[in-house]
Design a protein around this motif. Structure first.
Motif, mmCIF file in Angstrom:
data_model
loop_
_atom_site.group_PDB
_atom_site.id
_atom_site.type_symbol
_atom_site.label_atom_id
_atom_site.label_comp_id
_atom_site.label_asym_id
_atom_site.label_seq_id
_atom_site.Cartn_x
_atom_site.Cartn_y
_atom_site.Cartn_z
ATOM 1 N N LEU B 292 0.920 -1.261 0.014
ATOM 2 C CA LEU B 292 0.025 0.092 0.033
ATOM 3 C C LEU B 292 0.834 1.185 0.086
ATOM 4 C CD1 LEU B 292 -2.816 -1.063 2.294
ATOM 5 C CD2 LEU B 292 -3.102 -0.752 -0.013
ATOM 6 N N ASN B 293 2.219 1.086 0.599
ATOM 7 C CA ASN B 293 2.805 2.302 0.542
ATOM 8 C C ASN B 293 3.961 2.396 -0.204
ATOM 9 O OD1 ASN B 293 1.807 3.617 3.249
ATOM 10 N ND2 ASN B 293 2.291 1.408 3.903
ATOM 11 N N GLY B 294 3.937 1.479 -1.223
ATOM 12 C CA GLY B 294 5.006 1.305 -2.278
ATOM 13 C C GLY B 294 6.342 1.148 -1.498
ATOM 14 N N ALA B 295 6.500 0.598 -0.490
ATOM 15 C CA ALA B 295 7.765 0.318 0.253
ATOM 16 C C ALA B 295 8.192 -1.026 -0.147
ATOM 17 C CB ALA B 295 7.438 0.375 1.717
ATOM 18 N N TYR B 296 8.543 -1.179 -1.369
ATOM 19 C CA TYR B 296 9.099 -2.556 -1.907
ATOM 20 C C TYR B 296 9.465 -2.320 -3.450
ATOM 21 C CZ TYR B 296 4.856 -3.356 -4.863
ATOM 22 O OH TYR B 296 4.065 -3.299 -5.776
ATOM 23 N N LEU B 297 10.451 -2.890 -3.757
ATOM 24 C CA LEU B 297 10.607 -3.052 -5.399
ATOM 25 C C LEU B 297 9.943 -4.191 -5.864
ATOM 26 C CD1 LEU B 297 12.200 -1.600 -7.710
ATOM 27 C CD2 LEU B 297 14.073 -3.228 -7.078
ATOM 28 N N ILE B 298 10.316 -5.571 -5.585
ATOM 29 C CA ILE B 298 9.682 -6.704 -6.334
ATOM 30 C C ILE B 298 9.181 -7.587 -5.110
ATOM 31 C CG2 ILE B 298 10.479 -8.842 -7.198
ATOM 32 C CD1 ILE B 298 13.171 -7.321 -7.980
ATOM 33 N N GLY B 299 8.032 -7.963 -5.485
ATOM 34 C CA GLY B 299 7.209 -8.895 -4.600
ATOM 35 C C GLY B 299 6.343 -9.980 -5.215
ATOM 36 N N THR B 300 5.727 -10.753 -4.701
ATOM 37 C CA THR B 300 4.925 -12.033 -5.475
ATOM 38 C C THR B 300 3.639 -11.576 -5.451
ATOM 39 O OG1 THR B 300 4.833 -12.982 -3.162
ATOM 40 C CG2 THR B 300 6.785 -13.410 -4.723
ATOM 41 N N GLN B 301 2.992 -12.260 -6.345
ATOM 42 C CA GLN B 301 1.441 -12.020 -6.704
ATOM 43 C C GLN B 301 1.041 -13.279 -7.452
ATOM 44 O OE1 GLN B 301 -0.511 -9.862 -5.312
ATOM 45 N NE2 GLN B 301 -2.046 -11.390 -5.828
ATOM 46 N N VAL B 302 0.059 -14.042 -6.785
ATOM 47 C CA VAL B 302 -0.672 -14.980 -7.808
ATOM 48 C C VAL B 302 -1.552 -14.227 -8.330
ATOM 49 C CG1 VAL B 302 -1.950 -17.246 -7.942
ATOM 50 C CG2 VAL B 302 -0.246 -16.883 -5.924
ATOM 51 N N TYR B 303 -1.670 -14.388 -9.663
ATOM 52 C CA TYR B 303 -2.417 -13.294 -10.752
ATOM 53 C C TYR B 303 -3.818 -13.667 -10.625
ATOM 54 C CZ TYR B 303 -2.938 -10.328 -14.797
ATOM 55 O OH TYR B 303 -3.253 -9.419 -15.392
#
Lengths: 308, 503
Positions: B292-303
Motif C-alpha cells: 500500500l505504501n509502495g515500500a518495496y521493489l519486487i514482490g510476489t503475486q498469484v495473478y
C-alpha cells in the motif's frame, strides 16, 4: 514455654525483619509489574501511529503518537457500540440468571434434610467429569434447543456451572450454621423466605465471588458466539476482536492457497494499533467493575450473623 | 403353496418398499414453498436485510422458495462448516473448495456431499441443465471426483480466476527511478543488482524484496500445489505446462530449494528482506503495508485477470506484474470456490435449482454479490459499476459465490474484464489433470510433517536463519517423520490415476 508467650507483644505476631519485608516487597512488586506491564504496552500500542509501527515495530517509546486507531474505532460507529451493548446484555443477563441458579442449586445441596441431595450432587458432578463432546453439544443446542442467532444462544450454554455449585455449597457449609435455618423455621419463615431474606444477605461474599467469576466468563467468552451466532448485529465485543485475530491466523495459514483473493482479505483486516485499541475497550469495563465486586467481597467478609 | 404365498408376500413387500423410495425421490414440481439454507465463506456483511428481501421476492416468483444465508466469515467458516457437516445440520448448501476445512474431495468421499449427477437421480440434468454449458468445460472436469456414490460431480464450481499464473509484483515508478525496465526482471537469482540499487537509494529501513511464505518457493521452483502444507510439489514446465513430467517431489529436499534458501539468506544478510517475514502472522500485514505504501521493489503475486488496474488503483501508483511462466490450470485452482449440496439437505432439488439460477441469472448473481442497485451500487454512464457508501454494510466474498462473469464490471476492473477471464479457458492443463492427493492413508505423517515444516520454513523463507546449518537439520526431521512414505504414497496414487486415464 509460658514465659516465651507472655514476653511476645501482640504486634510481634505479624512482625518480620526489615530485610525479609523488603525482599517480599520486591518479589510482589515485580509480580505486580509483570501483570500490569503487558496491559500498559497494549495501551501504548493503541496510541501509536501506524508509521511508527511500520518503521520501528512495537515499542514503549513510539516515534509518533496518534489517536487514529481510536478515531477509526469511533468511526465504525454501529458495529462497535452494538457489540458493546451485546456484551453488556449477555454479561448482565447471564450473570443474574446464572447466579440465581447457582444459589438455588447449591443451597439445596447444602441442606442435609433434602432427600435427593446425593443424587443431585452426583448429577452435577458427573457433568464436570464427562462432557458430550463438541459436535453432539452443538447439534443439540442449535437444532433441538434452537440456540441459534439469538441472545439465549450466548447465555444458556454457560448458565449452569457445577464447579461454582461446589464452591458455593462449601461456602454455605462453612459459614451458615444449621441453627440459623432452624431458628428461621421456628420463627415461621418458609423455605424461600429463609433463603432470600436470611441466607442470601449473609452470603454476599460468596455470591459476589461467583458473580465476579461468572461475569468474567460471560464477558470474555468468544467461542460460543462463534459457534451459534452468525448475525453481525448480535456478536459481542470479545468475539469481534477474536474474529479479527482468527482472520489473521486464517490468512497466515491459507494465503498461499487462496492466491489473489488474499489481498482482499488483508484489506478487511484491521491493523495492530486498532486491535490494541479494541483490547482497551474490552478490558476497561471489567477493570471498572472489579473494585465494585471487591467492595462486596471485603465488606461481606466482615459481616456475620452469629457472633462467636 | 405356502412357499409360493410367502414368496408373493415378500415380493409385494419389497415392491412396496421400492415404490416408497420412488415416491420419496419424486420430482420436485416447486408447488410447495421451501426455505433453502446456504453457508457462505468470507462474508463481511452487517446488514443483509434489504438484499435478502429482494432475493426472496425474486426467488418466490422464480422457484417458489426462500433463501436463508449463513454469512460465514474467514474467522468462523472452517470450524462451523465442519461441525455442521459432522452433526448432520439441515443446512442445504455449503461453500467448499480445495483449501477450506470442508475440503471438496475428502468430503465428497466421506459422503457429506450429495452426488449431483447420480445416474439414479440426476439433479443436474433435471434442475440445472444449462449450468455447465455456461461455464468453461474445464471447470466441470475439475469438479469430477471419485466420491461416496461413484465418480461424478459433487459440487457446482464457481467461475472465477481459475488459471494459475505466478507473477512478480513490481513497483514500476521505483524501477524506472532506478534506471531499469521490466525487461530487467528475470529470475530470482538475478535480482541482486536491482535490490542493491533500491537499497542504496532508499536507505537502511527500506526492504526492497517482500516474501510471502509458502509462495516464494513455489515461484522460484515452479511448483504446483499438491497439499495445503506445501510439503509436496509438482515441478511444472514453465514453457509448456502440459508437458510436465508427472512426478511428485518432496519440496524441501529438492536441490533447487537449497539454492533458493541460500540465495534468500544472501539477500536477507544484505538487508533486502524484512526479518519480520519469518513470522507468518506478522508477515501478511507487513506485506500489505509494503504494497500500500509502495515500500518495496519486487514482490510476489498469484495473478488474477485484470489485477493490474485494481492494484494500481488501490495503491496509488503503477503496479506491473511480470509473469514467470505460461499460465496453466491445475486441480487446486479449478476447485478454488464451489457450492456443494449437503447429504442432509431436505430439499436437494430446490437447492440445485437455486444454484443453477445463481450461476446463470445475472440479476440474482449481482444481487447476491453486490447488493441492491441504487442502494449498494450504481451503474455509471459507461455501464460500469460504482459502489456507494452502503457497500460497507454488504460485502460478501464475491469470488466465493458463483459465476462472477455474470456481474457488471467494476469501474476499477474495466469493461473488458470478463474477456480476460474467458481467455483463461485456453490455459494448458497439467498432465496430472483432475487428480488430487487423498491424504487419508498418510494422515498421521502429514500432520507431523506439517508441524515440522511450520517450525523451519518461516526462517528459511525470510532468510533469517543460515541454511547451511538449518536445512540439513530440517531435512533430517522430515525423514524421521516419514516424508519418504508420503512422497511414495502420492506418487503411487498419481500413477494409478494416470494408468486409469490411459485406459
Amino acid at each position: 514455654m509460658t514465659t516465651a508467650i507472655s514476653k511476645r507483644k501482640p504486634k510481634d505476631l505479624t512482625h518480620v525483619s526489615l530485610k525479609t519485608e523488603a525482599l517480599f516487597h520486591v518479589i510482589l512488586g515485580g509480580f505486580c509489574l509483570a501483570c500490569v506491564i503487558p496491559f500498559i504496552f497494549v495501551i501504548i500500542i493503541s496510541f501509536t501511529a501506524e508509521e511508527s509501527i511500520r518503521t520501528i515495530g512495537f515499542s514503549f517509546t513510539p516515534t509518533i503518537w496518534s489517536l487514529e486507531s481510536y478515531r477509526y474505532v469511533f468511526s465504525w460507529g454501529d458495529q462497535l457500540w452494538r457489540s458493546y451493548l451485546n456484551s453488556f446484555i449477555i454479561t448482565v443477563g447471564g450473570t443474574i440468571l446464572s447466579v440465581l441458579i447457582c444459589v438455588l442449586y447449591s443451597y439445596t445441596l447444602f441442606r442435609r434434610d433434602f432427600k435427593l441431595r446425593k443424587f443431585f450432587i452426583f448429577f452435577s458432578f458427573f457433568t464436570m467429569m464427562f462432557g458430550g463432546g463438541l459436535a453432539p453439544t452443538y447439534m443439540v443446542s442449535k437444532n433441538i434447543l434452537g440456540l441459534n442467532n439469538n441472545y439465549w444462544a450466548m447465555i444458556v450454554p454457560m448458565l449452569v456451572n457445577p464447579f461454582l455449585f461446589i464452591v458455593m455449597r462449601t461456602f454455605f457449609q462453612t459459614t451458615i450454621p444449621d441453627a440459623l435455618i432452624e431458628s428461621a423455621s421456628i420463627d415461621g419463615a418458609g423455605e424461600y423466605r429463609t433463603l432470600f431474606q436470611i441466607i442470601v444477605p449473609i452470603s454476599k461474599p460468596g455470591i459476589a465471588t461467583i458473580a465476579l467469576l461468572t461475569a468474567l466468563a460471560y464477558w470474555n467468552e468468544w467461542f460460543i458466539p462463534m459457534l451459534y451466532v452468525s448475525n453481525a448485529n448480535l456478536i459481542p465485543l470479545q468475539y469481534l476482536l477474536m474474529k479479527m485475530q482468527n482472520q489473521i491466523d486464517f490468512l497466515a495459514k491459507n494465503s498461499a492457497m487462496i492466491g489473489a483473493d488474499a489481498v482482499n482479505i488483508l484489506a478487511q483486516t484491521p491493523r495492530e494499533n486498532l486491535r490494541m485499541a479494541l483490547v482497551v475497550f474490552i478490558v476497561l469495563p471489567i477493570a471498572c467493575a472489579y473494585p465494585f465486586f471487591q467492595r462486596y467481597i471485603v465488606s461481606g467478609l466482615t459481616i456475620g450473623s452469629v457472633k462467636g | 403353496m405356502k412357499r409360493a404365498l410367502s414368496l408373493i408376500l415378500s415380493l409385494t413387500l419389497i415392491l412396496a418398499l421400492f415404490t416408497g423410495v420412488n415416491f420419496a425421490s419424486a420430482a420436485d414440481d416447486f408447488s410447495q414453498e421451501v426455505t433453502v439454507q446456504i453457508m457462505l465463506h468470507g462474508s463481511n456483511v452487517t446488514d443483509p436485510a434489504p438484499v435478502i428481501e429482494k432475493i426472496n421476492e425474486y426467488l418466490k416468483e422464480k422457484l417458489n422458495m426462500k433463501l436463508d444465508v449463513i454469512w460465514g466469515t474467514w474467522a468462523d467458516f472452517d470450524q462451523n462448516s465442519v461441525l455442521m457437516l459432522a452433526g448432520g445440520d439441515p443446512c442445504d448448501i455449503y461453500f467448499t473448495c480445495s483449501w477450506s476445512a470442508n475440503e471438496y474431495a475428502s468430503y465428497a468421499r466421506n459422503g457429506s456431499f450429495l452426488r449431483l449427477d447420480d445416474p439414479e437421480n440426476d439433479l443436474i440434468a433435471a434442475y440445472a441443465p444449462d449450468l455447465f454449458k455456461s461455464i468453461p468445460a474445464i471447470l466441470g472436469e475439475g469438479a469430477l471426483v471419485d466420491g461416496a456414490s461413484g465418480e461424478g460431480i459433487y459440487a457446482i464450481p464457481g467461475y472465477k480466476d481459475f488459471a494459475q499464473l505466478y507473477t512478480w509484483d513490481i513497483n514500476t515508478p521505483l524501477l524506472t527511478e532506478l534506471g531499469y525496465t521490466l525487461e530487467d526482471i528475470k529470475s530470482y537469482a538475478d535480482f541482486g543488482p536491482l535490490l542493491a540499487a533500491a537499497k542504496a537509494l532508499k536507505g537502511d529501513s527500506f526492504y526492497p524484496l517482500y516474501v510471502e511464505q509458502g509462495v516464494m518457493q513455489r515461484f522460484v521452483l515452479n511448483l504446483d500445489i499438491v497439499d495445503s502444507s506445501l510439503l509436496l510439489g509438482l515441478q511444472f514446465d514453465t514453457e509448456n505446462p502440459s508437458q510436465t513430467e508427472p512426478i511428485i517431489k518432496s519440496v524441501y529436499e529438492m536441490p533447487e530449494y537449497k539454492a533458493f534458501v541460500e540465495k534468500t539468506y544472501e539477500y536477507s544478510q544484505a538487508g533486502y528482506i524484512n526479518p519480520v517475514h519469518a513470522v507468518a502472522e506478522a508477515s501478511n500485514s507487513e506485506r500489505s503495508n509494503a504494497q500500500l505504501n509502495g515500500a518495496y521493489l519486487i514482490g510476489t503475486q498469484v495473478y488474477a485477470p485484470g489485477y493490474e488496474a485494481q492494484a494500481s488503483a488501490e495503491r496509488g501508483f503503477e503496479v506491473s506484474f511480470v509473469p514467470l511462466h505460461t499460465q496453466y490450470t491445475s486441480i487446486t485452482s479449478l476447485r478454488g470456490a464451489m457450492m456443494a449440496v449437503s447429504a442432509y439437505s431436505k430439499h436437494p432439488e430446490r437447492a440445485v435449482a437455486f444454484l443453477n439460477l445463481l450461476n446463470t441469472d445475472p440479476y440474482l448473481m449481482t444481487l447476491m454479490a453486490y447488493g441492491v442497485e441504487g442502494v449498494h451500487y450504481t451503474i455509471n454512464a459507461d455501464g460500469l459499476l460504482e459502489f456507494t457508501d452502503k457497500h460497507n454494510d454488504y460485502m460478501p466474498w464475491r469470488n466465493g459465490i458463483g459465476n462472477i462473469t455474470l456481474l457488471p464490471p467494476q469501474a476499477a476492473e474495466g469493461a473488458d474484464i470478463w474477456d480476460k477471464y474467458a481467455a483463461q479457458a485456453e490455459a494448458q492443463v497439467l498432465p496430472t489433470g483432475t487428480w488430487s492427493f487423498d491424504q487419508t492413508p498418510v494422515a498421521n505423517e502429514m500432520a507431523a510433517l506439517a508441524n515440522v515444516a511450520a517450525e523451519y520454513t518461516g526462517g528459511l523463507t525470510a532468510g533469517t536463519v543460515d541454511p547451511a546449518v538449518v536445512l540439513p537439520e530440517f531435512i533430517e526431521k522430515l525423514k524421521a517423520n516419514g516424508i519418504d512414505k508420503v512422497v511414495e504414497e502420492a506418487n503411487r496414487q498419481l500413477q494409478e490415476y494416470l494408468a486409469n486415464q490411459a485406459d
